[in-house]
Design a protein around this motif. Sequence first.
Motif, PDB file in Angstrom:
ATOM      1  N   GLN A  18       0.856  -1.180   0.000  1.00  0.00           N
ATOM      2  CA  GLN A  18       0.000   0.000   0.000  1.00  0.00           C
ATOM      3  C   GLN A  18       0.898   1.240   0.000  1.00  0.00           C
ATOM      4  O   GLN A  18       1.711   1.431   0.893  1.00  0.00           O
ATOM      5  CB  GLN A  18      -0.877  -0.016   1.258  1.00  0.00           C
ATOM      6  CG  GLN A  18      -1.918   1.072   1.323  1.00  0.00           C
ATOM      7  CD  GLN A  18      -3.097   0.791   0.412  1.00  0.00           C
ATOM      8  OE1 GLN A  18      -2.953   0.645  -0.786  1.00  0.00           O
ATOM      9  NE2 GLN A  18      -4.273   0.743   1.008  1.00  0.00           N
ATOM     10  N   ARG A  58       1.872   4.959   0.602  1.00  0.00           N
ATOM     11  CA  ARG A  58       1.506   6.083   1.473  1.00  0.00           C
ATOM     12  C   ARG A  58       2.145   7.354   0.927  1.00  0.00           C
ATOM     13  O   ARG A  58       3.275   7.339   0.427  1.00  0.00           O
ATOM     14  CB  ARG A  58       1.947   5.833   2.904  1.00  0.00           C
ATOM     15  CG  ARG A  58       1.149   4.739   3.602  1.00  0.00           C
ATOM     16  CD  ARG A  58       1.470   4.673   5.079  1.00  0.00           C
ATOM     17  NE  ARG A  58       2.840   4.295   5.313  1.00  0.00           N
ATOM     18  CZ  ARG A  58       3.241   3.033   5.412  1.00  0.00           C
ATOM     19  NH1 ARG A  58       2.368   2.062   5.258  1.00  0.00           N
ATOM     20  NH2 ARG A  58       4.494   2.762   5.638  1.00  0.00           N
ATOM     21  N   SER A 104       5.800   6.223  -0.565  1.00  0.00           N
ATOM     22  CA  SER A 104       6.505   5.218   0.234  1.00  0.00           C
ATOM     23  C   SER A 104       7.064   4.080  -0.589  1.00  0.00           C
ATOM     24  O   SER A 104       7.836   3.279  -0.089  1.00  0.00           O
ATOM     25  CB  SER A 104       5.572   4.663   1.312  1.00  0.00           C
ATOM     26  OG  SER A 104       4.456   4.043   0.721  1.00  0.00           O
ATOM     27  N   GLY A 149      -3.248  11.169   1.535  1.00  0.00           N
ATOM     28  CA  GLY A 149      -2.526  11.574   2.728  1.00  0.00           C
ATOM     29  C   GLY A 149      -3.286  12.680   3.441  1.00  0.00           C
ATOM     30  O   GLY A 149      -4.413  13.015   3.089  1.00  0.00           O
TER      31      GLY A 149
END
Length: 114
Positions: A1, A3, A25, A105
């Motif tokens: 996933q 981020r 990420s 985010g």
Amino acid sequence: QVRLLESGGGLVQPGGSLLLSCIASRNTFSRYAMAWYRQAPGKERELVAVITDGGSTTYADFVEGRFTISRDNAKNTVYLQMNRLKPEDTAVYLCNAHPAYYPWGLGTQVTVSS
């Protein structure tokens, strides 16, 4: 996933500048078009600028040549240089792919006020 973490916002006077950064990420970032969006209080989220995986850029009409989007794929980072800021640019600025499909985010708050 994946981020996304946005930073660089703050309080600035009209006519001032800010450099926003967004780091992803994971390194799959480089395959996709990325974009900056913004959401002002009581308004819907709107697209600000897009940069393709090849580096082509497009901007919303309201940008009027004041902002520049760029990316550094080696750093999994996309930037938004904002110049000649106006009070109407006040919003939370967020990044995502374009079309957006990563989890959003928290964004970074930009406030333009004297």
